[in-house]
Enzyme design. Structure first.
Site, mmCIF file in Angstrom:
data_model
loop_
_atom_site.group_PDB
_atom_site.id
_atom_site.type_symbol
_atom_site.label_atom_id
_atom_site.label_comp_id
_atom_site.label_asym_id
_atom_site.label_seq_id
_atom_site.Cartn_x
_atom_site.Cartn_y
_atom_site.Cartn_z
ATOM 1 N N TYR A 43 51.003 -35.369 19.010
ATOM 2 C CA TYR A 43 52.464 -35.346 19.048
ATOM 3 C C TYR A 43 52.974 -36.757 19.320
ATOM 4 O O TYR A 43 53.027 -37.217 20.466
ATOM 5 C CB TYR A 43 52.966 -34.387 20.135
ATOM 6 C CG TYR A 43 52.624 -32.931 19.897
ATOM 7 C CD1 TYR A 43 52.162 -32.480 18.658
ATOM 8 C CD2 TYR A 43 52.758 -32.002 20.917
ATOM 9 C CE1 TYR A 43 51.851 -31.158 18.451
ATOM 10 C CE2 TYR A 43 52.452 -30.659 20.715
ATOM 11 C CZ TYR A 43 51.997 -30.251 19.481
ATOM 12 O OH TYR A 43 51.680 -28.929 19.284
ATOM 13 N N HIS A 122 42.618 -27.747 18.485
ATOM 14 C CA HIS A 122 43.811 -27.878 17.648
ATOM 15 C C HIS A 122 43.449 -27.845 16.163
ATOM 16 O O HIS A 122 42.843 -28.775 15.642
ATOM 17 C CB HIS A 122 44.514 -29.198 17.994
ATOM 18 C CG HIS A 122 45.946 -29.258 17.580
ATOM 19 N ND1 HIS A 122 46.744 -30.346 17.838
ATOM 20 C CD2 HIS A 122 46.730 -28.362 16.932
ATOM 21 C CE1 HIS A 122 47.951 -30.121 17.364
ATOM 22 N NE2 HIS A 122 47.968 -28.921 16.809
#
Length: 300
Positions: A43, A122
């Protein structure tokens, strides 16, 4: 404590450009009773973790649940939450044992904390065998050592999540874009998680933007891309049904995931204090029960 979790994707993607507004959003989340914060190294190439780490310095650590991730190092788009997200780039992954150990150490440093409440693998969808051979064993070692409190997966792939639940290597599943008003592919996964005692976090309740307003626009983002005409028509019909029931489309979208008993949290990306306060209010105000059956009919 709110069932709403703060997703750091938007503040991370924006990075230092919106630092003051991002920190204000995080403070508003804490003030409003949000205690679960979800972030990842990808992110904003670490910016999401650094911003959350700055906020964490002002809160009592035992009162906060912090989730970060391993495996995905870089997103294909630096800030996929913008209306004009810019050029795509090659994403980066590392599911090797050494990469996972390094990733956890780096995340702890950026966050300024000594342990992670949850670590999610992820998007391992295309490298699931490698993740099972190296990523998950390392994370379970770190869990035994106390560096990690729970191990899970964060993915958009229902088949990948189902396989991991069946094998029994996850405590937590975060499913994004799979359990929303317009997308219900994860229904069987949620049932399996409930049977296995695996907590579910439903992420992206607004379909990455389409359901975030009561009047879905042709240029709205859907799954981080332009919205197809058929999906836009569905969202607009859902908005009409909601208005007839006296609620807004975002109101229903945010509450829908919580209707399944396996869902422990709804993870919504937020980037301003106003968004935080709006979402907290929407989640606290019950939706008429009869509306859910009407919205389900729109999908048939």
């Amino acid at each position: 404590m709110s069932q709403l979790a703060f997703g750091c994707g938007p503040v991370g993607g924006r990075g230092e450009a919106g630092r003051a507004e991002s920190l204000a959003a995080l403070d508003a989340a804490w003030a409003g009773g949000i205690r679960h914060f979800d972030t990842a190294p990808s992110y904003g190439d670490g910016a999401g973790e650094r911003l959350l780490g700055e906020a964490l310095r002002h809160w009592p650590r035992p009162a906060v649940t912090v989730t970060s991730k391993v495996g995905r190092l870089r997103m294909a788009i630096a800030d996929p939450y913008r209306a004009d997200p810019g050029a795509r780039r090659d994403p980066a992954f590392d599911f090797t044992a050494s990469g996972v150990r390094r990733g956890v150490v780096d995340s702890l440093a950026r966050l300024g904390i000594e342990y992670l409440d949850e670590v999610l693998v992820h998007d391992p969808d295309d490298q699931l065998d490698l993740a099972l051979a190296e990523t998950f064993p390392v994370l379970h070692e770190l869990k035994a050592a106390g560096t990690v409190r729970a191990v899970g997966v964060g993915t958009t792939s229902v088949p990948a999540a189902r396989r991991l639940v069946a094998i029994g290597v996850v405590d937590v599943v975060m499913i994004a874009n799979g359990w929303t008003l317009t997308r219900r592919d994860a229904a069987v996964l949620l049932d399996e998680c409930a049977a296995a005692g695996v907590a579910v976090q439903a992420a992206a309740p607004f379909d990455s933007g389409l359901l975030a307003t009561d009047d879905p626009a042709p240029d709205a983002r859907y799954l981080y891309r332009p919205v197809p005409a058929t999906v836009l028509a569905t969202a607009r019909e859902m908005a009409r049904v909601c208005r007839a029931a006296g609620v807004t489309l975002p109101h229903a979208a945010l509450q829908f995931p919580t209707r399944h008993p396996a869902v422990s949290r709804v993870v919504a990306g937020m980037r301003s204090a106003a968004e935080v306060r709006r979402n907290l209010a929407l989640l606290a105000d019950p939706v008429p029960e009869a509306l859910w059956a009407e919205l389900a009919q729109v999908l048939r």
